[in-house]
Design a protein around this motif. Structure first.
Motif, PDB file in Angstrom:
ATOM      1  N   ARG A  20       1.324   4.339  -3.101  1.00  6.23           N
ATOM      2  CA  ARG A  20       1.091   5.754  -2.789  1.00  6.23           C
ATOM      3  C   ARG A  20       2.323   6.622  -3.019  1.00  6.23           C
ATOM      4  O   ARG A  20       2.262   7.834  -2.813  1.00  6.23           O
TER       5      ARG A  20
ATOM      6  N   ASN B  46       5.738   8.524  -4.819  1.00  3.84           N
ATOM      7  CA  ASN B  46       5.910   9.456  -5.936  1.00  3.84           C
ATOM      8  C   ASN B  46       6.269   8.748  -7.229  1.00  3.84           C
ATOM      9  O   ASN B  46       5.840   9.142  -8.316  1.00  3.84           O
TER      10      ASN B  46
ATOM     11  N   ALA C 106       3.172   7.195  -8.810  1.00  3.71           N
ATOM     12  CA  ALA C 106       2.294   8.230  -9.365  1.00  3.71           C
ATOM     13  C   ALA C 106       2.837   8.786 -10.672  1.00  3.71           C
ATOM     14  O   ALA C 106       2.089   8.935 -11.651  1.00  3.71           O
TER      15      ALA C 106
ATOM     16  N   ARG D 108       0.833  -1.210   0.000  1.00  2.00           N
ATOM     17  CA  ARG D 108       0.000   0.000   0.000  1.00  2.00           C
ATOM     18  C   ARG D 108       0.861   1.251   0.000  1.00  2.00           C
ATOM     19  O   ARG D 108       0.513   2.262  -0.612  1.00  2.00           O
ATOM     20  N   VAL D 109       2.004   1.187   0.669  1.00  2.00           N
ATOM     21  CA  VAL D 109       2.935   2.318   0.668  1.00  2.00           C
ATOM     22  C   VAL D 109       3.535   2.497  -0.724  1.00  2.00           C
ATOM     23  O   VAL D 109       3.689   3.621  -1.215  1.00  2.00           O
TER      24      VAL D 109
END
Length: 440
Positions: free
Chosen positions: A293, A295, A298, A289-290
């Motif tokens: 999330r 950079n 993304a 999950r980390v």
């Protein structure tokens, strides 16, 4: 009538690109898809090829990089680089860009340079070196690292089976041409940049900030130490994956063969990098999950969405007007293939993406008669987004230079990165041309 329709559709394509680039992020892909909708449903053009392989390679590589980030591996790599730079502060104008370049070759994305830029700036300031000099080249070097990295989206784009992969150009060719060409280009740019601008002690903006108390000369940028053994194991796992990709690309016999042909590098990269992500999860004890999330994940997903929309729109437009486009410019680029650098450079300014530029224009270049080896030489031309100083790495470099020497000029385009950008582009293409002249 046909010509008017072609011009109208071209304007729509350009408008979607400009709107998407202006809004940033995934908007480039979203508005590219609006362009596909208009071309298909309004103008009745047949949809072009969807760049599925490139998108899947981006997913696999970014997943591995995101798990590395979550395990603390990127921070660990940054600290190794920082310790090296601090041991040789007087050579920061040359070593800063080279370290940034190597870092991005391994990581496959220019966005990993953010952690190095403030360190480069502070080391330069302490040595009384104008920070603009190393920062300008380092920012450009990050982009050059992507056009030589075995795990970057841009490299995956040009090596896909629809583009250079079908013409006998493989990973070995990319690394043999782009890496030495980029190395020489960075050294030349650093040498030139070493004499650009006034010495730091005479720069009026620096003196103003110093006199107004905006700078504390005793202040240092803290170095975050990463002692976690899991981070080191995660880095080793990632490097193992990258090394395996290179070995399988250089030695096709190591890949399993099906129907007499070795497994494609597209599939190989996807399988190896996703497996590498699993290994990092195991040795780095990563919370997935980390990773999702972070950079890196993304930015990678932004690239994938952009390629999905823009490359599909470009393919649809080109295939719909294949004969008209070829008939008007084919002779020019077939006779003077180096001129194809111009559309590559201009499109990269608009698209803000090396991979999207390559995936959109490289099939066009092949159709126009540009030799595959020449397209390999022209690969650095997709780094033209430095021309306007609004790319995130440039904005970050300006912000990290607290002395104010790295700046945007009065006319916007006369900014700190322009000279280094053009030098590296011209020199890397020139050196690449010499390499293929002797090797092919």
């Amino acid at each position: 009538m046909a010509t008017m329709l072609l011009i109208l559709q071209l304007l729509i394509v350009l408008a979607m690109i400009l709107i998407g680039a202006r809004k940033g992020g995934i908007a480039l892909g979203i508005y590219g898809m609006v362009g596909v909708f208009l071309l298909v449903f309004v103008f009745r053009l047949e949809p072009g090829a969807i760049p599925i392989d490139v998108m899947l390679i981006i997913v696999s590589v970014i997943t591995a990089s995101a798990t590395l980030e979550a395990a603390g591996g990127l921070d660990y790599m940054v600290n190794v680089a920082v310790r090296f730079l601090k041991k040789h502060p007087s050579r920061i104008t040359f070593l800063g860009p080279l370290v940034t370049w190597l870092f991005c070759i391994v990581a496959g994305t220019a966005h990993t340079c953010y952690a190095l830029l403030p360190i480069i700036s502070e080391i330069a300031r302490k040595e009384k070196v104008r920070p603009e000099r190393p920062l300008s080249v380092a920012t450009i070097a990050a982009s050059l690292g992507c056009t030589g990295s075995p795990v970057s989206a841009a490299t995956a784009a040009i090596l896909s089976e629809e583009i250079l992969g079908s013409k006998g150009i493989g990973m070995r060719d990319v690394m043999m041409v782009t890496i030495p060409a980029a190395l020489i280009a960075i050294l030349v740019a650093s040498l030139v940049q070493n004499y650009v601008g006034k010495p730091l002690e005479k720069d009026p903006e620096y003196l103003r900030r110093l006199s107004e108390g905006l700078l504390d000369e005793t202040e240092t940028t803290a170095e975050s130490e990463v002692h976690n053994s899991r981070a080191r194991w995660a880095v080793l796992a990632f490097l193992l994956g990258v090394l395996l990709v290179v070995l399988l690309a250089v030695f096709p016999a190591l890949r399993p063969a099906f129907n007499g042909a070795p497994l494609s590098m597209t599939t190989t990269i996807e399988v190896v990098m996703m497996s590498t992500a699993a290994l990092i999860l195991l040795v780095g004890k990563v919370d997935v999950r980390v990773a999702a999330r972070g950079n890196v994940f993304a930015s990678g997903m932004n690239a994938m969405v952009s390629i999905f929309g823009v490359a599909w729109m470009g393919s649809t437009f080109f295939m719909g007007h294949h004969d008209a486009i070829l008939g008007s410019v084919e002779g020019v680029f077939a006779s003077y293939p180096l001129l194809f650098a111009i559309p590559l450079f201009l499109f990269s300014i608009m698209l803000f993406s090396q991979a999207a530029t390559a995936r959109t224009l490289y099939p066009v270049g092949l159709a126009l008669g540009v030799p595959p080896q020449m397209l390999l030489v022209l690969f650095p031309a997709v780094n033209g987004y430095f021309f306007l100083p609004n790319y995130p790495t440039e904005v970050a470099a300006i912000g990290f230079d607290r002395t104010g020497t790295t700046r945007i000029g009065r006319y916007v385009v006369n900014h700190s990165f322009q000279l280094a950008g053009f030098i590296t582009t011209f020199v890397s293409i020139g050196v690449g041309y010499l390499i293929i002249t002797f090797l092919y």
